[in-house]
Design a protein around this motif. Structure first.
Motif, PDB file in Angstrom:
ATOM      1  N   ARG A 114      95.009  63.302  19.702  1.00 46.78           N
ATOM      2  CA  ARG A 114      94.935  62.200  20.460  1.00 46.78           C
ATOM      3  C   ARG A 114      94.003  61.057  20.114  1.00 46.78           C
ATOM      4  O   ARG A 114      93.897  60.084  20.427  1.00 46.78           O
ATOM      5  N   PHE A 162     104.487  54.804  19.288  1.00 45.29           N
ATOM      6  CA  PHE A 162     103.363  55.598  18.883  1.00 45.29           C
ATOM      7  C   PHE A 162     102.492  55.805  19.904  1.00 45.29           C
ATOM      8  O   PHE A 162     101.721  56.761  20.073  1.00 45.29           O
ATOM      9  N   ALA A 163     102.156  54.833  20.714  1.00 44.25           N
ATOM     10  CA  ALA A 163     101.082  54.847  21.750  1.00 44.25           C
ATOM     11  C   ALA A 163     101.494  55.963  23.002  1.00 44.25           C
ATOM     12  O   ALA A 163     100.681  56.697  23.362  1.00 44.25           O
ATOM     13  N   LEU A 164     102.829  55.961  23.125  1.00 43.25           N
ATOM     14  CA  LEU A 164     103.542  56.843  23.874  1.00 43.25           C
ATOM     15  C   LEU A 164     103.370  58.126  23.358  1.00 43.25           C
ATOM     16  O   LEU A 164     102.972  59.220  24.235  1.00 43.25           O
ATOM     17  N   LEU A 165     103.744  58.321  22.151  1.00 44.18           N
ATOM     18  CA  LEU A 165     103.501  59.629  21.402  1.00 44.18           C
ATOM     19  C   LEU A 165     102.230  60.312  21.346  1.00 44.18           C
ATOM     20  O   LEU A 165     101.936  61.311  21.543  1.00 44.18           O
ATOM     21  N   LYS A 166     101.219  59.345  21.243  1.00 47.97           N
ATOM     22  CA  LYS A 166      99.719  59.669  21.442  1.00 47.97           C
ATOM     23  C   LYS A 166      99.292  60.076  22.722  1.00 47.97           C
ATOM     24  O   LYS A 166      98.130  60.213  22.939  1.00 47.97           O
ATOM     25  N   ASP A 167     100.057  59.955  23.715  1.00 43.15           N
ATOM     26  CA  ASP A 167     100.159  60.213  24.989  1.00 43.15           C
ATOM     27  C   ASP A 167      98.765  59.213  25.857  1.00 43.15           C
ATOM     28  O   ASP A 167      98.098  59.648  26.597  1.00 43.15           O
ATOM     29  N   MET A 168      98.826  58.060  25.381  1.00 46.01           N
ATOM     30  CA  MET A 168      97.930  57.064  25.993  1.00 46.01           C
ATOM     31  C   MET A 168      98.293  56.981  27.462  1.00 46.01           C
ATOM     32  O   MET A 168      99.438  56.904  27.890  1.00 46.01           O
ATOM     33  N   PRO A 169      97.336  56.969  28.402  1.00 50.20           N
ATOM     34  CA  PRO A 169      97.505  56.455  29.700  1.00 50.20           C
ATOM     35  C   PRO A 169      98.553  55.084  29.956  1.00 50.20           C
ATOM     36  O   PRO A 169      98.364  54.089  29.101  1.00 50.20           O
ATOM     37  N   PRO A 170      99.468  55.334  30.734  1.00 51.56           N
ATOM     38  CA  PRO A 170     100.584  54.149  30.769  1.00 51.56           C
ATOM     39  C   PRO A 170     100.175  52.932  31.009  1.00 51.56           C
ATOM     40  O   PRO A 170     100.517  52.052  30.272  1.00 51.56           O
ATOM     41  N   VAL A 202      99.476  62.421  31.265  1.00 54.35           N
ATOM     42  CA  VAL A 202     100.294  61.208  31.749  1.00 54.35           C
ATOM     43  C   VAL A 202     101.661  61.434  31.333  1.00 54.35           C
ATOM     44  O   VAL A 202     102.324  60.661  31.221  1.00 54.35           O
ATOM     45  N   ASN A 249     105.356  58.622  30.527  1.00 56.09           N
ATOM     46  CA  ASN A 249     105.271  58.359  28.943  1.00 56.09           C
ATOM     47  C   ASN A 249     106.563  58.847  28.819  1.00 56.09           C
ATOM     48  O   ASN A 249     107.614  58.141  27.967  1.00 56.09           O
ATOM     49  N   LEU A 301     109.528  56.536  26.853  1.00 55.68           N
ATOM     50  CA  LEU A 301     110.485  57.008  25.745  1.00 55.68           C
ATOM     51  C   LEU A 301     111.698  57.013  25.928  1.00 55.68           C
ATOM     52  O   LEU A 301     112.323  56.539  24.801  1.00 55.68           O
ATOM     53  N   THR A 343     100.968  63.275  15.970  1.00 54.51           N
ATOM     54  CA  THR A 343     100.783  62.463  17.271  1.00 54.51           C
ATOM     55  C   THR A 343     100.750  63.614  18.505  1.00 54.51           C
ATOM     56  O   THR A 343     100.848  64.906  18.310  1.00 54.51           O
ATOM     57  N   VAL A 344     100.232  63.264  19.517  1.00 43.37           N
ATOM     58  CA  VAL A 344      99.851  64.267  20.550  1.00 43.37           C
ATOM     59  C   VAL A 344     101.086  65.168  20.981  1.00 43.37           C
ATOM     60  O   VAL A 344     100.932  66.249  21.340  1.00 43.37           O
ATOM     61  N   ARG A 345     101.947  63.956  21.500  1.00 40.80           N
ATOM     62  CA  ARG A 345     103.230  64.647  22.181  1.00 40.80           C
ATOM     63  C   ARG A 345     103.878  65.725  21.243  1.00 40.80           C
ATOM     64  O   ARG A 345     104.350  65.380  19.896  1.00 40.80           O
TER      65      ARG A 345
END
Lengths: 247, 516
Positions: A76, A100-108, B18, B22, B26, B106-108
């Protein structure tokens, strides 16, 4: 410490890629130098949590990436640019960075602003809607860096980030590195000693899987005094350390 | 080793989860950048050529027009190789593109990211299938007077597309490479080809689970007199959904897919998918062919056995002739066919006072696609008091299907009527019955020389006397001579003879010597 490595080893079959590396690093910009096959990329991949070590201890951001939960928390806060940047040709620059922002689970809610900021940081605002397949190698590299920094990482790992960048871009990129180094640990693997001289607070030189030098750029320059191989002071220091390590 | 002077960091902040929003975003991104739409024009052209073009020439009944497309599964045959190939291409994307390290760091969990890509690909494929089906049903339905399409079959096809897409994606994810797409496409084509071969030759059992198997569940008057029986389609939906779910679960099994809990979940999902597919096959193997289609006892709803109410469409052919409203366009042919025979037989004992259409019945075993219908399918009979002629129009190939034309259709209706009237029953009848039948058909407008052809399209074809067997091109001489003699009688004399001997003729007790 953001990075704590103790006797880290990594083997691929009978080949020892990383052979007993120990390191502690807090905020700052760290240059990772070394000849081809020295183990730089393997070391970065282990720190990026995509390659488990064969043995040794690895703590990143005060967590052990060997366990799944801590590994997610590390990721994260991690930014990573691999040596060979893959990309989805049909994605735009903005898509790619947002992906990649989404894959890094950033707050939407933070994602759009973070994506725009990362793209602007790399000076790609006018290319945000361009598809990746239409970009030059240097532009792709910048898109790759943008995805790495989109989550404001506390640990930023960059493998050959300046390959393909023109001199003007390299200058602004070094400024970016220095900026991140104020608050994060940035480890940059590179062959370009100018980058190290201009941006790094510390430099590590690897050879045959081991770190054979760890100090400031000035210390490396000092090691090269009297050594004739190399055009620039840092190159002479680089050559001198390698020659000493191999003798 | 050197250490920096930086202080040890405080405990890391906890970021709220979140995931749901997300994940939606995606999927939306993957939808916008999916490769599937690229191949849709190709699928549409193939579908038009292979399925729609043929279906549009079929008789204007839902079951007839959709027989190729849904009954024999041509729609899925057209879609499966392409969607499986493109899905494999999408599934192999990270491996092909050298993205594995980047997305792994990545996190997910990889499983979630791959599910987003897979879901978008499935949505594209299934959405395309549904759009194509909607257009097809709209175009084919313009000339269909009554009823509605078999929605369960449409649904089973859609889930089948999802299964091929999901399986193709999993294949691509496990074996990333530029050749995996053609391999997946060829595999899907091979699977559908094998399914077709089994579907043509099998008569039931587990093979009913195959999407190309029409025997016993998509034939004749399905959906007209009784609802389309959904039993087999429900099993197919269960099977295809099981395959799709199992393939999605497989994506989560590798160590790189996520944490231990997630991988355990993936294993459970995979097992559930496999269990659903196996259960569906087991259910299909318990199917029994009833009069209105294949019945799976565990899935059968008694409501499906209730006849559909309808108001028949009637006309006159000397007697009232009533057909199902879906057959409205065939009423003139039925009237044309029956009028001369009715005129000849009116007033005789057992002559029907009206003709009404009844449902063709299903029977176990593959349908005689290249041959005549069986006597069991025809079930033409004059029964009751007063007698009523029961016609099973769709047991005959309707004009436009399987090479049948209008004159052949009319000839078959006449033959059915006369054959039932002389009491020949399920067989060809005894010589006296054959002679009277031939004479009546000649008087009704089918010359003796043409009758072997008409009989050849029925279950009562004349056996050849040659070594090779097959169908005879002419009557045996004693039959044709006697039939000519009987047909040459004045109508009143023929009528009188029939009135006197009809009961004996029907019971098979009239000998050749008793014929005039």
């Amino acid at each position: 410490m953001n990075v704590e490595l103790t006797e880290l080893h990594r083997k691929f079959g009978h080949v020892r890629a990383v052979a007993g590396v120990s390191l502690q690093a807090g905020p700052g910009v760290f240059g990772l130098l070394g000849p081809n096959g020295a183990g730089k990329t393997s070391l970065l991949r282990m720190m990026a949590t995509v390659l488990p070590p064969t043995s040794g201890k690895l703590y990143l951001l005060d967590r052990d990436p060997g366990s799944y939960g801590p590994r997610r928390e590390i990721r994260r806060r991690l930014g990573y640019l691999p040596q060979n940047l893959g990309y989805y040709p049909g994605f735009t620059v903005a898509d790619f960075v947002e992906y990649f922002a989404l894959l890094k689970d950033m707050p939407p809610r933070q994602v759009p602003r973070a994506v725009a900021a990362a793209i602007e940081h790399l000076g790609m605002g006018d290319k945000a809607r361009a598809k990746l397949r239409t970009l030059s190698g240097g532009m792709l590299r910048r898109a790759g860096i943008a995805q790495a920094i989109v989550n404001e990482p506390e640990l930023l790992l960059l493998d050959e980030p300046t390959a393909g960048l023109d001199p003007e871009q390299r200058v602004s990129f070094r400024a970016l590195l220095r900026d991140f180094g104020q608050r994060s640990t940035v480890i940059v693997s590179t062959h370009l000693v100018e980058d190290v001289a201009a941006a790094c607070t510390e430099v590590m030189l690897m050879d045959a899987g081991r770190i054979v030098f760890h100090g400031t750029p000035a210390e490396l320059i000092a090691r090269g005094e009297g050594h004739s191989v190399g055009d620039a002071p840092l190159e002479r220091g680089y050559s001198a350390v390698l020659a000493a390590a191999r003798s | 080793m050197t250490a920096t002077a930086a202080p040890v960091r405080a405990a890391p902040r906890q970021v709220p989860r979140v995931a749901p929003r997300n994940m939606t975003r995606l999927v939306w991104m993957e939808l916008r950048r999916n490769t599937m739409p690229v191949v849709l024009p190709l699928i549409a052209v193939l579908f038009w050529f292979d399925s729609y073009r043929i279906a549009a020439t079929m008789p204007p009944l839902w079951v007839e027009r959709l027989y190729y497309i849904l009954g024999q599964g041509h729609a899925l045959v057209d879609f499966a190789p392409f969607v499986a190939g493109v899905a494999a291409w999408m599934g192999s994307r990270d491996g092909r593109r050298g993205m594995t390290d980047l997305v792994t760091a990545t996190v997910r969990p990889r499983w979630e990211a791959q599910l987003a890509t897979c879901a978008a690909t499935v949505v594209c494929a299934v959405g395309s299938y549904l759009v194509v089906m909607a257009v097809t049903l709209g175009l084919l339905g313009r000339s269909i007077a009554w009823g509605g399409p078999p929605w369960w079959s449409v649904g089973a096809g859609a889930v089948g597309v999802a299964a091929f897409t999901s399986a193709g994606f999993a294949l691509g994810a496990y074996f990333p490479g530029r050749f995996i797409a053609p391999v997946a496409a060829f595999g899907a084509l091979f699977a559908m080809g094998t399914s077709s071969q089994i579907g043509f030759s099998s008569s039931g059992g587990w093979a009913l689970i195959l999407p190309t198997m029409s025997n016993g569940n998509f034939d004749k008057d399905a959906g007209l007199f009784y609802p389309f029986l959904p039993d087999v389609q429900i099993a197919r939906v269960m099977f295809a959904a099981g395959v799709a779910v199992a393939a999605a679960g497989l994506l989560g099994l590798p160590a790189s897919a996520g944490g231990p809990r997630l991988r355990r979940s993936a294993a459970v999902v995979t097992a559930a998918g496999v269990a659903a597919a196996v259960t569906a096959v087991a259910l299909a193997s318990t199917a029994q062919v009833g009069p209105n289609g294949a019945v799976i006892p565990a899935l059968h709803d008694a409501a499906s056995d209730r006849p559909i109410l309808y108001t028949p469409v009637c006309g006159q052919a000397g007697i009232p002739v009533c057909v199902h409203p879906a057959y409205r366009s065939y009423l003139p042919d039925a009237q044309t066919a029956l009028r001369p025979v009715v005129q000849e037989l009116t007033g005789l004992p057992g002559a029907p006072v009206r003709a009404t259409q009844v449902a063709a019945v299903f029977q176990a075993g593959p349908p005689p696609l290249t041959g005549p219908p069986t006597a069991a399918q025809l079930q033409v009979e004059t029964i009751g008091s007063p007698p009523v002629l029961h016609l099973t129009l769709n047991a005959i190939a309707l004009p436009g299907s399987f090479g049948m034309n209008t004159s052949g259709f009319i000839g078959q209706i006449r033959l059915q009527f006369v054959h039932a009237f002389v009491g020949a029953g399920g067989g060809s009848g005894n010589p006296a019955q054959q002679i009277v039948q031939a004479a009546l058909l000649q008087d009704a407008g089918i010359p003796l020389a043409a009758q072997p052809n008409v009989l050849g399209q029925s279950p009562w074809a004349l056996p050849s006397r040659g070594r090779g067997g097959g169908v005879a091109a002419s009557y045996p001489r004693p039959i044709s001579v006697a039939a000519s003699r009987f047909a040459a009688l004045p109508a009143a004399a023929r009528h009188a003879w029939l009135a006197a001997h009809l009961a004996a003729l029907r019971s098979g007790r009239v000998t050749l010597a008793q014929l005039p």
